[in-house]
Structures are given as structure tokens and as C-alpha cells.
Design a protein around this motif. Sequence first.
Motif, short mmCIF file in Angstrom:
data_model
loop_
_atom_site.label_atom_id
_atom_site.label_comp_id
_atom_site.label_asym_id
_atom_site.label_seq_id
_atom_site.Cartn_x
_atom_site.Cartn_y
_atom_site.Cartn_z
N ALA A 1 0.81 -1.21 0.00
CA ALA A 1 0.00 0.00 0.00
C ALA A 1 0.85 1.26 0.00
O ALA A 1 0.44 2.30 -0.50
N THR A 2 2.03 1.18 0.60
CA THR A 2 2.85 2.39 0.69
C THR A 2 4.10 2.26 -0.17
O THR A 2 5.09 2.93 0.04
N ALA A 3 4.02 1.37 -1.16
CA ALA A 3 5.24 1.05 -1.90
C ALA A 3 5.78 2.22 -2.71
O ALA A 3 6.98 2.43 -2.76
N MET A 4 4.92 2.93 -3.34
CA MET A 4 5.40 3.97 -4.24
C MET A 4 4.81 5.32 -3.83
O MET A 4 3.78 5.38 -3.19
N GLN B 1 4.64 6.74 3.60
CA GLN B 1 5.65 5.84 3.05
C GLN B 1 6.18 4.87 4.10
O GLN B 1 7.21 4.23 3.90
N GLY B 2 5.50 4.83 5.26
CA GLY B 2 5.89 3.87 6.28
C GLY B 2 6.96 4.36 7.23
O GLY B 2 7.57 3.57 7.95
N ALA C 1 14.55 3.96 -0.38
CA ALA C 1 13.71 3.53 -1.51
C ALA C 1 12.85 4.69 -2.00
O ALA C 1 12.67 4.90 -3.20
N LEU C 2 12.35 5.48 -1.05
CA LEU C 2 11.53 6.64 -1.40
C LEU C 2 12.36 7.65 -2.19
O LEU C 2 11.93 8.17 -3.22
#
Lengths: 718, 718
Positions: free
Chosen positions: B474-477, B499-500, B666-667
Amino acid sequence: MTLKALLHPASVAIVGASQNPQKIGGMPVRLLAELGYRGTIHLINPAAEEVQGRRAYPSLAALPTTPDLAIIAVPAPAVEAALRQAADKGIGAAIVLSSGFAEVGEAGAAAQQRLADIARGSGMTLLGPNCLGTMNLREQLFATFSPAPLAGRPEPGAVAIVSQSGAFGGYAFSLARAGGLGLSHWITTGNEAATSVADVIDALVDDDDTRVILAYIEGARDGRRLQQALRRARAAGKPVIVTKVGRTDAGARAAMSHTASLSGEDSVYQAVFDDTGAVRATTIEQMFRLGQAFATGTPPRGRRLGIITVSGGVGTLMADAASDAGLALPPLPVAVAAELKRRIPFCSTANPVDVTGQITATYEVMDFAAIEAARCGAYDGLVLFLAAAGGAAGFADKFENTVRLVREAAPGLSLAFSGIVSPDLRRRLQAHGCLVHEEPTHAIEAMAAMERWLAAGADAVAVPSPVPETQSAATAMPPKDLPSGLLNEVAGLAFLASQGIPAAPHRHVRDADAAVEAWRALGGQAVLKIVSPDLLHKSDVGGVRVGLRDEEELREACATIEACVAAKAPQARREGFLVARRLDPRVELMLGARWDPTFGPLVILGLGGVAVELEPRTSVLTAPTTPARVRARLQALGVLRRLGVWRGHAPIDETPIVETVLRFAALAAALGPGLRTMEINPLMVTEDGVAAADAVVELGPPPQDQPSATRQAQSDLP
Amino acid sequence: MTLKALLHPASVAIVGASQNPQKIGGMPVRLLAELGYRGTIHLINPAAEEVQGRRAYPSLAALPTTPDLAIIAVPAPAVEAALRQAADKGIGAAIVLSSGFAEVGEAGAAAQQRLADIARGSGMTLLGPNCLGTMNLREQLFATFSPAPLAGRPEPGAVAIVSQSGAFGGYAFSLARAGGLGLSHWITTGNEAATSVADVIDALVDDDDTRVILAYIEGARDGRRLQQALRRARAAGKPVIVTKVGRTDAGARAAMSHTASLSGEDSVYQAVFDDTGAVRATTIEQMFRLGQAFATGTPPRGRRLGIITVSGGVGTLMADAASDAGLALPPLPVAVAAELKRRIPFCSTANPVDVTGQITATYEVMDFAAIEAARCGAYDGLVLFLAAAGGAAGFADKFENTVRLVREAAPGLSLAFSGIVSPDLRRRLQAHGCLVHEEPTHAIEAMAAMERWLAAGADAVAVPSPVPETQSAATAMPPKDLPSGLLNEVAGLAFLASQGIPAAPHRHVRDADAAVEAWRALGGQAVLKIVSPDLLHKSDVGGVRVGLRDEEELREACATIEACVAAKAPQARREGFLVARRLDPRVELMLGARWDPTFGPLVILGLGGVAVELEPRTSVLTAPTTPARVRARLQALGVLRRLGVWRGHAPIDETPIVETVLRFAALAAALGPGLRTMEINPLMVTEDGVAAADAVVELGPPPQDQPSATRQAQSDLP
């Protein structure tokens, strides 16, 4: 101690001289006979009239004259008798090559002690036992059973090597030979029954053939003797490059497993080297490199380095190295830069100056840049990097000429050449006092080490007064009637205060009522602690409370502390409470002192508070000390940065810290062996100065067999 | 990019071939003719029919065949036409030796760009301009105007040297020759109009003659290309030893003054080397030493080192070096130690094992100790120190035999020999895959570097997923409709949370009444801040208050903040208040990210809070990243120690920190060039996990001429 008979004997007797040159008693005969020793050689062997073609005598007593030096190479059980004969004969020095003494256990240690007693009783110098002997390269004296000299000898020179380890000594000899390092003496001290590396260093200070000393130390039994010898060497302007193994825990464990010596804590050795201006090397290669540099070059009188390179990239690499070493790179004078730019439009005239590969076409520009840089006064040292050009035959004369011109232009300038050079060109450049290093960063490293050595000189030879000038006469010395045993915190703080080391404002009170009154008097921000001479770690037994906000909390805390301590440490005497103002320090330090049986009075300075447990940062000082040494430690510990301007803080002057450390160190030195422990942690540093917020002091009578503390401490000074 | 025509040309044309071998166009003619190149040589000179006794053609066009490689040595103004001819002729590669391009200013840079355009248009490889050319030592191809090969060539071997600097390249060539380092290729890239050091590394990965690459870099224009090439080399098991100058501020200044390249921040290069498994050398000597070691030896499969020495002292020195390098020294198996003790009663059987000088009498004990140590499985690497014995002729065969026996007993063991050896013995020992170092600590350093290289392998070649596994889909991208511009703190925290990356509990409120309610809901311990998208440093304008004890103080603080901000920053939009729970962290970190035009997405991890100003400790990571890399940084920064047990604290698991950094990286990678700034300072680490206590986020549309962020980041991966 001149050790003249050991270092410069005019005649040598070999006790246990053997017909077989491979044997420990045969090799010295061969080496002395074959390699050009011009003194008299006497051979002692009760079982032979002739050894290796020379007359042998049955005993030292039978010799017609008295030799200067006896080399003793008989089996361990026969050494004592041989040494006694040497003493009776009046021989000045003996080298015991034989092994089988302290290194093999207690009986050996006792036998070794008897050798030392014989030597002391007769005033004879004793080297060894279990050593590899000595060499004097100028006098072709090879008093050793190492066969290494047969394969070739280093040139005679001004560098002496002294090594506790024979194996290392043999290796070092071969390295000197291979690396073209000219030697005066080579001395191995082995078990050091009577003569230590420190004694040899001390003797070499007075040896005219020696200008630089390379010392290899595994452990010193008499640390004060080492300090004294290093300080004398520094005062005489003779650099000592020292490799002391066992820097790390793993190394120290390895050292303990293989040597009979006491291997002291490494930080203490570091303090000794720092405080006496000795130069420490961490690899063998570095020891030789620095030895060669000190023997060749001129130490820079400051940190301003000029770099002239034919490769911008290598210039950058050298700038990195200079920065690591704490050297500055001031720019070339504007007029010189402009003229250089005129001659080579694409050169870089910043420092490093990049004259580019253009010099292969127009070499004169290198002369111009180097001479102008030397002449302008902007630099204390100059490094020229010529890359591979030095290997080309056509350039050798040009390089030598450049170096000569630079030396003429600025005789006091430190000069180094880096690049590929032939052995011949290397010697020619070195003859002009120019360092030569193939690796450019080694030139920078050597120059930085020489600069530090020179700069440390004045302080290293200074005799720190046991009573620093900042201390008033009234508190100069410890009171005649010293308190004894472990002092309670109040008494500890009072003792330190009597010596000029201030405490945070505090009151010693008997009960909660008095605590409340003290709390009010101190302004309502206070720490409450139990007072007891029996409790070192008061917080472990609930004996400390902070953050008390009102009288009620304070009374409650008094009761709780009493109850906790009574429950957890029922044996501890409870002598009331300490109410101390809670300070808001910029920095917390810790300051400790102890009497080290080997090194004498030592002070430990470090970051205090949480840092002690989390990321300990401490530094040792020999005591007494000097302001320059204390400042250097504060810099290295990061304290000066913490006192500077950050997050809107006004800067704090470090002088009160320096004075407190000076007093503390002077006190430690004056207390001498009577000092058990002194520790202040934390020592609070605020904008108003410094204050001890805790103190552990334990004093005792000095051990009976030691001279009084003050005399002991003072007798170390040169 | 194979660069085959450049590295292995079967025929070469020299454009500007000169009769005078001292000239830039004459030297390559002489070198190719005299030094054994077996391909075809074509000479181009419009003014001569014969050059150095060979036929010359007036132009490339006039050649009867098409050569693989053109060496262009005409003056700068004529280079463009020559290169165009080469392209028209269909020549595969061109080396432009001529200078006078980007290094001389804007016009030169424009001319250089035209050369690059010609090469790109025709698919021709272009090396230079302003470079020193190439050499292929196996094929005797000397496509250079350096006269160095005339004085002798290094042996053909498996080490390639690639250097941005010609001066350095020339120096390195001479060092390889002097040091006996066997070379495959020697390549200088000069101004790098089209072919960079990274391109050459990439090509050497596919070159069968090359097993080890020495790279000298001043600055990389395309950092992602460099990362890619280094990662490919690591994946292929070819170590790259890299010297990147400009480590320090002084060095970086020096680099900027002399090179036309962009010199990136050194910590970024360090991150690239760390993350791709490249081995960094800080001196030229070290680069060669490590190059020789990687070309010769077997990397240890772990950190367990065995040391066998003939000198206890040097053993200790090696133990120090091993400890510095992070290697362990496990003991010898008990049975082996007992047998050794039986054979040499006074030896030390701890590790380092000291077999003593006794080996000169009974050498077999060295064989016994070495073979048993190899066989027992307790060690990954074994170092033998034989001091000066290696110089004695009688021992050479014994040493070689020992090395052979050890290799047979444990083929996978890493083995090093230290001591004085003849050049012949050195070669013989190296032929058995044994490292040989005169300086014993260098053997340890080389082994440690090889171990680190091997251990880093799996992680270095791993392709970090832009979406770490720890992150939910859900917060991958980043959301499709990204916020843009400088976000206010509330929006910044919300964006990170999406983004977690968790924030400390907080509320965004409009006024004092709502602030009081939030304060109560958060438990009464809170920080109050102004919310504004226009204020980066809120505390500078009185926009932050801490230590609020009751509702009254809170209301008063709201009013004061409003007034202060209105007075000090009247233009700033005021969007209410942030009330955030005040956490009590064990550690404060800082975490930042930026898009670097050269290196792509980068993350900066460091100690937060006071440390940022007082003693900054940070480390850069390339993004996305891996758990192993993050853990290594946390270790190096001292964070893991702070999370451990001290002062009664329970240990804190670092996993939430690692996951947060993975998500953050990653973000950053996914945002690509649209990322202006992301910074969390402090990132609070408590026993409950991590929480951002502040956030600065600024996003923008990616620049028009760049591919989309995600594609860009992914296209970097091999």
C-alpha cells in the motif's frame, strides 16, 4: 652512564671462544677476525691452546692485560663464574650472549639476578643475558653471534639501532643494509638484567657518532629511567624513533605471552613518548623511513608546506596527506604566481603548484618555481614531486642542481624530493640534506613528524615544576599531616580544595533540617548524597538523589537515602549528607591520578559523564606536567571544540581547566607512592570556571623501601 | 561497451606521424616499430612519403585498408578534421593525444564537445583528448607518446591500470616496472570527452587478460556510470583498487584548481566504493601493494588469522595490526600447541605462535607449525614471519617447500610470507599464490582488505529493490499526485508516514484551545511549534517551545509564538500549531536525502541532535540500499554501541532503524530528480521503535530533460 667500554672497546675477550664459527662462541671470533676490527682480540677457552688459528687463554684471569669488553658465550650454568672473573679482572663491560635465564623460569631469573648483582658490585656494564650482542659499524666491531654481517654490512652512519629483541635486531640490521641506512651502533639488550634500552639511549645521547636513535621496546621495567633517557635525548637534539609493540589489547596479550618484561599499559607509554618528544612509529618500515628522514633532513620550523608537482592529481593526493598531518598549504606570492602563469599558461599556481609535464620541454620552470618558493619566506617546508622523470638519466643532474639552488636560497628550509630516483641520485640528493621518498605521501609524513618533533622540543625538555606557578604558595605542598585511607567525599573535596582545586558549592549536614537549610542557602538546585568513607559507589546503594523540587521532597529524600543505605550497605558508616549545588556544565571531564610502580605519578584526563561508559575518551599525562601538554590533550580529546562557539553558546576559556590539571598533576607528583587513588568525576566546566562535583581520594603511607615521594619525583628530572 | 578496437587493435594508424621520435607524433611510431607490436602500422603525414623509414600516406582516406585504431597526434585545430576522417573511414577507435581542449577554456571545451559528437555519431570509441594513450603489455602495443617504455617494460600480467591523469599514469607505469607488477593494459583517459575511467573499468570486466584493476580517479562526471561499472566488476570477481584524490578539504580544493572535471563530495565517492565493493587506497604505494596482493593471493573466507613468527616482538606488532584491521587471532588447537611445546620448550604457542630463532637449527618445526595451523581449520588466513632468514640462500628452498606444503594441506587458505626475500624467492613464493611483504603489517593489511572485499561481495552485487520487502504494498510507491514545493512540517510528516516512516504522535491545531486539548490527549508532555511552509528554521524566529508544564503555560506559549513569528518573519504564512509528544530517546539520528545530478539518489545517515553541530558524524549511502549496508553504517557511526547495554539500559533492537532507512532510501530513489530535499532531524530512537520528530520535505517536478525518476533509478542497476 657512558657505556664507553661497551660501545667503543679497544680490546675484546671472547669467553667460550669456539673453533666452530657456526657456534655462539665461534661466530664472534670469526666476525672480529674477518671484518676489520682493529682492537685487540683475546680468546678464552680452557680446553684449547688455539682457536680459529689464534692463541687461546685458559681463563680471563690468565690474560696478560685487561680487555675493555668481555663477550661471554658459555652455557648458562658457567656464565656466573665467567662474569665474576671478568669483574675480578676489572673489565669494564660484559655482553652475555648465553640464554637460559629469566626467559626459562624462576631459577633462571634468580641466576640472572646474581649476574646483575656481580655487575653492580664491580661497576661493570652488563648487557644481556639472552641477547644478540652489539655492533659498532664505524669500528667494525661485531660482538654478536648473528651471521648477518657476513652477508654484507650497512654503511657506517649516524643512526643507532637499539632493540630489546634479538630477532628484531637481526631483521633491522638486514633492513638497514638493504635500505642504505647508515648506522653507528647496533645494540640488542635481551633480558636486560642490568642494562636496558633506556640505559643505551641515555649512553647514545653522549655518543658523538650517533645523531638519531631507533629504539625497539617490548616493555620497560623502569619507566622513569625511560622518560629520563628520552628527555635527555630530546634536550640534546637527538631524535628517538621508537617502536613499542602491544598497542592494542590483542597485541598486549601477545606481548605478555612472550616476554619476561612487564608490559605496561600502552596509553602510559604513549604519554611518555608524547611528553618527552619521542617519535612513535607503528610499523617497522615507518621506523626506518623516519630514521632516514631525521638523519638526512632539516626539520621544518613551522607547519607551512609548499608543494610543487608535475601531476595535479598527485598534488591533490599530497594535499590530502598534508591535511591529515595538520600541515597548512599557504598560496604562492602573487608576483611569483603571475610569472609562473606567464611561463606556463596552463599550470596551476595554487599550492600545490602544478608545473605540468611541460618541464620535460622547459625544465627551467621547475627551478624558477622551487627557488622562488624557497626564497619567498611563505613556507617552512617544500616538497617537489617529479614522478617518473627522476628515473631518466638526463634529469638527474638537473634535479641535483635544483636541490642545490633551493638549499642555497633558503638554508633553513626543509626540503623533500619525491619520485622515482636511482640509488645514485638518491644519495646525491640526500647529501644536500634533501629527503627522498618514492611515495609522495611519505615525504609529507616525514616532514610533519620532523615538524612535530621540533615544535615539541621546548616543552619536552622543560622541567615541569612540581609546584605550578598558578598555584599560591599556601597550597603548594600537601599538608604535613596528610589524611590517610579512603576519605569520605566531603574530606576528599576539602583536601582537593586545600590544593587549589575548587569544588561545586556544597554543605556537609547531619540531618534533614540542616539539609533543608543548606538547600535554601545553595539556591534551591541541589544534589543530595550520603556521606560515608566506606561507599565508593553511592548511587548503587540508593545514596544519591537529584531533581529535588521543594523542601518536602528533600526531607523525604533524606529519609529514603538513610533507609536504602542502611538496608543495602548496613556495614557502611553513615556520616550525614552532602548537599551540593547542581551545576549546568558545558562539558563534564574526569580527572584521575595514580602512582605507577614503573612510571611514577600519572594523571588520566578524559571526557566525563556518560562518555566514560559509552565512548571512553581519555589521555594519560606524566606528572607533573606543563600547560602545553595539557592543552594538546584537551585539543585531542575534543574538549576545546566543546568549549568553543556552538548553538549560540559563548566560548569558554580553557585556562581554568589547564590550571586545575596542572595543580592536580603537581599534587599527584608530590604525593608520590603515598597516592593510592585520586579521581574527580565529573569535573564540571561552566562559564564560571571548573568545579569538582565528586571526589574519591585514597592516600596511604609510601612503601618503606622507596625514597620519599617528592624526592623520588624530583630525582627523575634531568 | 567492449572497447575491443581500443584495447586489442590488430592494426593502428598514426595521424600526424613525425620523423622526430621525440615529438608527440613521432614517439608512438618508434614505440610500435621497436617494441614488438605485431599488428599493422599505418603512418599518416600529408607532407612526407616516408616517416622513420616507413611509408606514409597523406590521409586516413588514402589508406588501402581500415585500421582498428587511429592515434591522433596533430595540433588541436587539426584534430576535428582528422577525427571526422577516422569516422568516415569506419575506424573503430581513436586516441586523441593532442592537448588544447577543455583544459584550456570554453572554446576548447566546445571543440572537445564536437569531437564527442563525431564519435557518438559514428559509434567510434574516442579516448582523450589530452591523454597519454594506452598500452597493451601482452600485445606490445604502445599507443602513447610517453618515452617510459623505452627504458624497460613491466612483465605482461593480469593487472590493468586505468588513470584519468597522464602524469600519474606515467608514474604508475614506472612503479609497476620497478616493483615487478605484471600488467595487462595501461590506459589514460585524459579529458574524457567520450570515454571515462568508468567506461574503461566496464570494458576491462569483459577482458580475459585482466583479473585486477587499478583505477586512479580525480572526479567522475557520471557517477551512476561509475557505480554501474564498479558493481559489474565486483559481480565478475575482479577487484578494483581505486585511488580517488581529494579526500580532505585541502585536497578537494587542490583538485578543483587543476582539473576540468566536477569533483564530487568525497563522502559520496566513499559511499559508492563501499556500496559496490571497490577497495580504496589512500597512497600510491598502497594501491600497488593491494593490486599485487589481489593478483597473487587467495582472499580469506573469514576473519580468523593465524600468525607464526620467529620474533615474539614482531608477532606482537602483527597482533596490533590484526586488531586494527578487525581480524581475530584464535588459539592453536591444544594438541598442536602441546606438540610444539614438546619440540621447542621455550616457544610461545599462543597466537601469534613464536617458534623462535630455533628454526635456524631445526627448521622442521616451522613446517610442523605451519602445516598443522593450515590443516586444523581454525584459520582463514596464515601469515609466516621469517625476519631476515629469507635473505640467506640456504633457506630459500625450505621456505618455498613450506609454502607448497601449506598450499597442499589447505588449498583455500589465504597465505602470506613476510621477511627479507630475494627477488627470485619472491617470485617463487608468489607463484604458489602466497603474498610476499617485507613489512609484516602490510601482509596483515592486504589480507584484511581481501577479506573485506570477499565478504562485501554478496551485498555489493545484490540489486537493492526500490521497494524494500519490509514495506507494505500500500505504501510502496509515492502517490501519483505528489505534493509539490516546500511542505509544512505537518504535511512533511504525513508524507513520510504515508511511506511507512513513523512520526512522533502529534496534532495539527488552529488555536490555543485546540492546542490545550491536543496537549491533554498526548499525555501532557509536548513540544509546541508554529506550522508554516515558509519557515525552514522555526526556532530562529521564536517558533518552537518546549518544557511546557501546564495549560496556562501552553496558552501563553501559543500567544508568544504567534507574536514572535509575526514580528520576525511577517511574510511567513502561519498555519496553526503542531503539538507533538516529547519523546525521551536513547539515540537521536538524522536522516537526509537528495538527488545528486552526478550520482543520483543519495541518503545521509548520521548522529542527530547536538552531535550534528558539535562533532558531526555522518555517512552517505547510495539509494536504494540494503540491510547489510545500513547495519555497517550504524556500526561505524557508533549507533549500535549506543543501542547496547550501558548504564542499566536494556538493549534496543536496531531493526526498526534499518527498516526506516531502507524505506527512506527507496523513497528517495523512487522520487528521483523530483526530490529536492528530505530531512528528518532528529529521528528519535526509543525502546518502542523510531519516530521522526521533525521533517523538511521539498519536492518538485523532475527537470524536463531527464527521464522519469523511477526509470532513471532503475536503469542504473546492472
